[in-house]
Write a protein that holds these residues in place. Sequence first.
Motif, PDB file in Angstrom:
ATOM      1  N   VAL A  33       0.854  -1.172   0.000  1.00 52.03           N
ATOM      2  CA  VAL A  33       0.000   0.000   0.000  1.00 52.03           C
ATOM      3  C   VAL A  33       0.894   1.226   0.000  1.00 52.03           C
ATOM      4  CG1 VAL A  33      -1.702   1.309   1.326  1.00 52.03           C
ATOM      5  CG2 VAL A  33      -1.813  -1.181   1.272  1.00 52.03           C
ATOM      6  N   GLU A  34       0.625   2.139  -0.911  1.00 56.14           N
ATOM      7  CA  GLU A  34       1.391   3.370  -0.964  1.00 56.14           C
ATOM      8  C   GLU A  34       0.690   4.393  -0.089  1.00 56.14           C
ATOM      9  OE1 GLU A  34       3.073   6.582  -4.220  1.00 56.14           O
ATOM     10  OE2 GLU A  34       1.942   4.838  -4.888  1.00 56.14           O
ATOM     11  N   MET A  35       1.386   4.783   0.967  1.00 61.07           N
ATOM     12  CA  MET A  35       0.789   5.731   1.898  1.00 61.07           C
ATOM     13  C   MET A  35       1.452   7.089   1.730  1.00 61.07           C
ATOM     14  SD  MET A  35       0.192   3.446   5.294  1.00 61.07           S
ATOM     15  CE  MET A  35      -0.649   4.781   6.076  1.00 61.07           C
ATOM     16  N   MET A  36       0.622   8.116   1.735  1.00 54.41           N
ATOM     17  CA  MET A  36       1.134   9.473   1.693  1.00 54.41           C
ATOM     18  C   MET A  36       1.704   9.795   3.072  1.00 54.41           C
ATOM     19  SD  MET A  36       0.664  10.585  -1.313  1.00 54.41           S
ATOM     20  CE  MET A  36       0.945  12.326  -1.103  1.00 54.41           C
ATOM     21  N   PRO A  37       2.811  10.513   3.119  1.00 56.19           N
ATOM     22  CA  PRO A  37       3.358  10.843   4.434  1.00 56.19           C
ATOM     23  C   PRO A  37       2.419  11.784   5.190  1.00 56.19           C
ATOM     24  CG  PRO A  37       4.546  12.016   2.711  1.00 56.19           C
ATOM     25  CD  PRO A  37       3.590  11.069   2.035  1.00 56.19           C
ATOM     26  N   LEU A  38       2.338  11.578   6.480  1.00 56.43           N
ATOM     27  CA  LEU A  38       1.511  12.419   7.337  1.00 56.43           C
ATOM     28  C   LEU A  38       2.364  13.596   7.790  1.00 56.43           C
ATOM     29  CD1 LEU A  38      -1.165  12.786   8.891  1.00 56.43           C
ATOM     30  CD2 LEU A  38      -0.142  11.432  10.717  1.00 56.43           C
ATOM     31  N   ASN A  42      -6.029   7.122  10.873  1.00 54.54           N
ATOM     32  CA  ASN A  42      -7.452   6.968  10.548  1.00 54.54           C
ATOM     33  C   ASN A  42      -8.193   8.298  10.507  1.00 54.54           C
ATOM     34  OD1 ASN A  42      -7.296   4.219  10.185  1.00 54.54           O
ATOM     35  ND2 ASN A  42      -7.936   3.736  12.261  1.00 54.54           N
ATOM     36  N   GLN A  43      -7.529   9.376  10.880  1.00 54.51           N
ATOM     37  CA  GLN A  43      -8.131  10.706  10.789  1.00 54.51           C
ATOM     38  C   GLN A  43      -8.367  11.074   9.315  1.00 54.51           C
ATOM     39  OE1 GLN A  43      -8.688  12.841  13.669  1.00 54.51           O
ATOM     40  NE2 GLN A  43      -8.194  11.026  14.852  1.00 54.51           N
ATOM     41  N   MET A  44      -7.701  10.335   8.431  1.00 53.48           N
ATOM     42  CA  MET A  44      -7.864  10.498   6.977  1.00 53.48           C
ATOM     43  C   MET A  44      -7.548  11.921   6.505  1.00 53.48           C
ATOM     44  SD  MET A  44      -8.549   7.460   6.101  1.00 53.48           S
ATOM     45  CE  MET A  44      -9.034   7.592   4.397  1.00 53.48           C
ATOM     46  N   CYS A  45      -6.482  12.484   7.052  1.00 54.34           N
ATOM     47  CA  CYS A  45      -6.047  13.792   6.580  1.00 54.34           C
ATOM     48  C   CYS A  45      -4.547  13.731   6.338  1.00 54.34           C
ATOM     49  CB  CYS A  45      -6.412  14.887   7.582  1.00 54.34           C
ATOM     50  SG  CYS A  45      -5.789  14.587   9.235  1.00 54.34           S
TER      51      CYS A  45
END
Length: 155
Positions: free
Chosen positions: A44-49, A97-100
């Motif tokens: 899964v490619e995750m965007m950095p927080l 999980n805040q999805m931001c």
Amino acid sequence: MRCPFCGNEDSRVIDSRSVEDGNSIRRRRECSTCGRRFTTYETVEMMPLIVIKNDGRRAVFDRNKLRNGILRSCYKRDIPAEKIIKLADDIEKDIHNQMCSEIPSKKIGELVMQYLKTFDEVAYIRFASVYRKFSDSSNFAQEVENLRLEKEHND
């Protein structure tokens, strides 16, 4: 998926299984042209927080900072390391999980205190004293009293 041997773009999946970390899948494939087999991995490619600091600066979320803060607040408490790491992982999951893509550091601190309040009261007070920058013993006393009243109210 392009075959690494002949370059053909048509292959079929023979076998799929989860990799140990649970965040990727290993697939065995067979090329429909040359018949050779090869392995691919999907993750899964995750965007950095991004964390927005109090002064407005931005920094990439660092899970080690989160863990270290929690570990310091639990210092010399009779809490197994596995439980502390699980708590840190649960908090990190909640943050993601805040999805931001950006989150204020203040929100992270409040979330940590929310979790610590039910996890260990002493660790909560320690973390709160640093996070809220207690200036004297009256700040400690007030926080302990608030915790006691909240506990009485919930019981």
